[in-house]
Design a protein around this motif. Structure first.
Motif, PDB file in Angstrom:
ATOM      1  N   SER A 172       0.821  -1.220   0.000  1.00  0.00           N
ATOM      2  CA  SER A 172       0.000   0.000   0.000  1.00  0.00           C
ATOM      3  C   SER A 172       0.847   1.260   0.000  1.00  0.00           C
ATOM      4  CB  SER A 172      -0.958   0.002   1.201  1.00  0.00           C
ATOM      5  OG  SER A 172      -0.239   0.043   2.413  1.00  0.00           O
ATOM      6  N   TYR A 231      15.837  -7.794  13.623  1.00  0.00           N
ATOM      7  CA  TYR A 231      15.674  -7.483  12.198  1.00  0.00           C
ATOM      8  C   TYR A 231      16.836  -8.047  11.379  1.00  0.00           C
ATOM      9  CZ  TYR A 231      15.047  -4.521   8.011  1.00  0.00           C
ATOM     10  OH  TYR A 231      14.880  -4.056   6.732  1.00  0.00           O
ATOM     11  N   THR A 252      11.112   6.002   3.455  1.00  0.00           N
ATOM     12  CA  THR A 252       9.715   5.520   3.464  1.00  0.00           C
ATOM     13  C   THR A 252       9.138   5.827   4.844  1.00  0.00           C
ATOM     14  OG1 THR A 252      10.258   3.332   4.343  1.00  0.00           O
ATOM     15  CG2 THR A 252      10.311   3.561   1.939  1.00  0.00           C
ATOM     16  N   ILE A 268       8.223   0.678  -0.552  1.00  0.00           N
ATOM     17  CA  ILE A 268       8.899  -0.203  -1.508  1.00  0.00           C
ATOM     18  C   ILE A 268       7.909  -1.167  -2.167  1.00  0.00           C
ATOM     19  CG2 ILE A 268      10.536  -2.131  -1.603  1.00  0.00           C
ATOM     20  CD1 ILE A 268      12.269  -0.534   0.444  1.00  0.00           C
ATOM     21  N   ARG A 318      -2.566  -4.410   5.438  1.00  0.00           N
ATOM     22  CA  ARG A 318      -3.647  -4.610   6.424  1.00  0.00           C
ATOM     23  C   ARG A 318      -4.724  -3.541   6.308  1.00  0.00           C
ATOM     24  NH1 ARG A 318       0.489  -4.653  11.261  1.00  0.00           N
ATOM     25  NH2 ARG A 318       1.092  -2.914   9.913  1.00  0.00           N
ATOM     26  N   ASN A 377       7.224  -8.921   0.586  1.00  0.00           N
ATOM     27  CA  ASN A 377       7.910  -7.649   0.857  1.00  0.00           C
ATOM     28  C   ASN A 377       7.732  -7.129   2.277  1.00  0.00           C
ATOM     29  OD1 ASN A 377       8.969  -4.828   0.049  1.00  0.00           O
ATOM     30  ND2 ASN A 377       6.858  -4.403   0.696  1.00  0.00           N
TER      31      ASN A 377
HETATM   32  N1  LIG Z   1      12.973   1.577   3.574  1.00  0.00           N
HETATM   33  C1  LIG Z   1      14.205   1.097   3.579  1.00  0.00           C
HETATM   34  O1  LIG Z   1      15.201   1.845   3.602  1.00  0.00           O
HETATM   35  C2  LIG Z   1      14.433  -0.397   3.558  1.00  0.00           C
HETATM   36  C3  LIG Z   1      15.753  -0.847   3.475  1.00  0.00           C
HETATM   37  C4  LIG Z   1      15.995  -2.199   3.430  1.00  0.00           C
HETATM   38  C5  LIG Z   1      14.932  -3.101   3.448  1.00  0.00           C
HETATM   39  N2  LIG Z   1      13.659  -2.630   3.545  1.00  0.00           N
HETATM   40  C6  LIG Z   1      12.581  -3.624   3.552  1.00  0.00           C
HETATM   41  O2  LIG Z   1      11.630  -3.260   2.565  1.00  0.00           O
HETATM   42  C7  LIG Z   1      10.348  -3.758   2.945  1.00  0.00           C
HETATM   43  C8  LIG Z   1       9.330  -2.634   2.835  1.00  0.00           C
HETATM   44  O3  LIG Z   1       9.738  -1.576   3.685  1.00  0.00           O
HETATM   45  P1  LIG Z   1       9.185  -0.081   3.523  1.00  0.00           P
HETATM   46  O4  LIG Z   1      10.255   0.812   3.988  1.00  0.00           O
HETATM   47  O5  LIG Z   1       8.571   0.087   2.185  1.00  0.00           O
HETATM   48  O6  LIG Z   1       8.017  -0.080   4.641  1.00  0.00           O
HETATM   49  P2  LIG Z   1       6.718   0.834   4.782  1.00  0.00           P
HETATM   50  O7  LIG Z   1       6.812   2.077   3.970  1.00  0.00           O
HETATM   51  O8  LIG Z   1       6.474   0.962   6.255  1.00  0.00           O
HETATM   52  O9  LIG Z   1       5.539  -0.061   4.140  1.00  0.00           O
HETATM   53  C9  LIG Z   1       5.167  -1.239   4.765  1.00  0.00           C
HETATM   54  C10 LIG Z   1       4.018  -1.874   3.993  1.00  0.00           C
HETATM   55  O10 LIG Z   1       3.750  -3.164   4.542  1.00  0.00           O
HETATM   56  C11 LIG Z   1       2.385  -3.216   5.031  1.00  0.00           C
HETATM   57  N3  LIG Z   1       2.409  -4.100   6.209  1.00  0.00           N
HETATM   58  C12 LIG Z   1       3.118  -3.921   7.350  1.00  0.00           C
HETATM   59  N4  LIG Z   1       2.930  -4.958   8.170  1.00  0.00           N
HETATM   60  C13 LIG Z   1       2.097  -5.822   7.520  1.00  0.00           C
HETATM   61  C14 LIG Z   1       1.539  -7.084   7.846  1.00  0.00           C
HETATM   62  N5  LIG Z   1       1.791  -7.690   9.024  1.00  0.00           N
HETATM   63  N6  LIG Z   1       0.740  -7.709   6.936  1.00  0.00           N
HETATM   64  C15 LIG Z   1       0.460  -7.122   5.742  1.00  0.00           C
HETATM   65  N7  LIG Z   1       0.970  -5.922   5.379  1.00  0.00           N
HETATM   66  C16 LIG Z   1       1.768  -5.284   6.269  1.00  0.00           C
HETATM   67  C17 LIG Z   1       2.021  -1.752   5.294  1.00  0.00           C
HETATM   68  O11 LIG Z   1       0.623  -1.496   5.250  1.00  0.00           O
HETATM   69  P3  LIG Z   1      -0.317  -1.722   6.557  1.00  0.00           P
HETATM   70  O12 LIG Z   1       0.367  -1.028   7.698  1.00  0.00           O
HETATM   71  O13 LIG Z   1      -1.633  -1.144   6.169  1.00  0.00           O
HETATM   72  O14 LIG Z   1      -0.388  -3.191   6.765  1.00  0.00           O
HETATM   73  C18 LIG Z   1       2.715  -1.093   4.101  1.00  0.00           C
HETATM   74  O15 LIG Z   1       1.965  -1.299   2.919  1.00  0.00           O
HETATM   75  C19 LIG Z   1      10.526  -4.369   4.339  1.00  0.00           C
HETATM   76  O16 LIG Z   1      10.729  -5.746   4.229  1.00  0.00           O
HETATM   77  C20 LIG Z   1      11.792  -3.699   4.844  1.00  0.00           C
HETATM   78  O17 LIG Z   1      12.457  -4.479   5.811  1.00  0.00           O
HETATM   79  C21 LIG Z   1      13.380  -1.302   3.609  1.00  0.00           C
END
Ligand SMILES: NC(=O)c1ccc[n+]([C@@H]2O[C@H](COP(=O)([O-])OP(=O)(O)OC[C@H]3O[C@@H](n4cnc5c(N)ncnc54)[C@H](OP(=O)(O)O)[C@@H]3O)[C@@H](O)[C@H]2O)c1
Length: 259
Positions: free
Chosen positions: A22, A162, A197, A25, A45, A97
């Motif tokens: 939603s 993590y 993000t 990433i 969610r 993801n």
């Molecule tokens: N941002 C970075 O710099 C970075 C770097 C390395 C790796 N990552 C990895 O990239 C991935 C995405 O990160 P992001 O930074 O894009 O996070 P984000 O902006 O917080 O987005 C998280 C997404 O996951 C959903 N979500 C969270 N918990 C959930 C659950 N239990 N079931 C279903 N949906 C869920 C959220 O929507 P709802 O809250 O509505 O569920 C949202 O759509 C993660 O695996 C993170 O570890 C991120």
């Protein structure tokens, strides 16, 4: 006649499930897969935000629908994947993801914090992959892409659960790649560096030193934009990745390559 290489990147006719789609990433990857022709089932969610993401993809002529569930809920995962099979007849691509975890000094990290990180970043991916394989194996085609992290290789203080979970995820990717290769299923991961993000908004706002430190440590001298993960995701989810499996691709502006 051999298929032209560029056509091997087309996802026309493919069905993809992207979790955590939603925002951030996951949304960028969902948009990328839709732009390459896939019908994308977006998961998160919060149903309201998910519907907005689906609407945005449809507005740009992509094909998308929503599936709101919590990836930590085993029954919901089983039902959601089976439902895709029943309604859409196939599942070609799983992008697992969802991830994250609390940042706390070791002495303050509870057992619950640690196991929650393992559940969200690792166990959920295992379940999603297992359920997806039930559809992919009979098809003889599948692409599973996990979102790992550079923190699976290098760590900062306060991220024990993590970093451990993401390192485990890399191991899961290799194990599934080996097991599923004979069925035509490729299993890989992206390891993003630092991308702004919602997940790190507070950290960026409260810790300008970290923002500067990441820029200084990254050879490209900047954080990434989530859209910069899209093309890598298209490739790893495409028919063109047919001989590429068990890999963790860092998309990090060169961070891991530099001392
Ligand atoms: N941002 C970075 O710099 C970075 C770097 C390395 C790796 N990552 C990895 O990239 C991935 C995405 O990160 P992001 O930074 O894009 O996070 P984000 O902006 O917080 O987005 C998280 C997404 O996951 C959903 N979500 C969270 N918990 C959930 C659950 N239990 N079931 C279903 N949906 C869920 C959220 O929507 P709802 O809250 O509505 O569920 C949202 O759509 C993660 O695996 C993170 O570890 C991120």
């Amino acid at each position: 006649m051999t298929v032209p290489a560029a056509r091997l990147l087309s996802l026309d006719g493919r069905v993809a499930l992207v979790t955590g789609a939603s925002r951030g990433i996951g949304l960028a990857i969902a948009e990328a897969l839709a732009s390459a022709g896939a019908h994308v089932v977006l998961n998160a969610r919060n149903a309201g935000r998910l519907d907005a993401a689906v609407a945005a993809i449809r507005t740009s002529s992509g094909s998308a629908e929503a599936a709101a569930f919590d990836v930590r809920d085993a029954g919901a995962v089983t039902d959601a994947v089976a439902n895709i099979g029943d309604r859409l007849g196939r599942l070609d691509i799983l992008v697992s993801n969802v991830g994250g975890g609390v940042r706390k000094p070791l002495a303050e990290q509870t057992d619950v914090d640690f196991t929650a990180a393992i559940d969200t970043n690792l166990v959920a991916c295992f379940r999603l992959a297992r359920e997806s394989s039930r559809l992919m194996v009979p098809q003889g085609f599948g692409r599973i892409l996990a979102t790992s992290s550079i923190n699976s290789f290098v760590a900062r203080p306060t991220m024990a659960g993590y970093a451990a979970a993401k390192a485990g995820l890399n191991g899961l990717v290799r194990a599934l790649a080996v097991e599923l290769a004979p069925a035509g299923i490729c299993v890989n991961a992206l390891a993003p560096g630092y991308f702004p993000t919602e997940a790190n908004r507070t950290l960026r706002a409260t810790n300008p030193d970290l923002v500067a430190q990441v820029e200084a440590r990254t050879p490209m001298r900047r954080w990434g934009a989530v859209e910069e993960l899209g093309a890598a995701a298209i490739f790893l989810c495409s028919p063109g990745a047919s001989y590429c499996t068990g890999q963790v691709l860092a998309v990090d502006g060169g961070l891991l390559a530099s001392l």
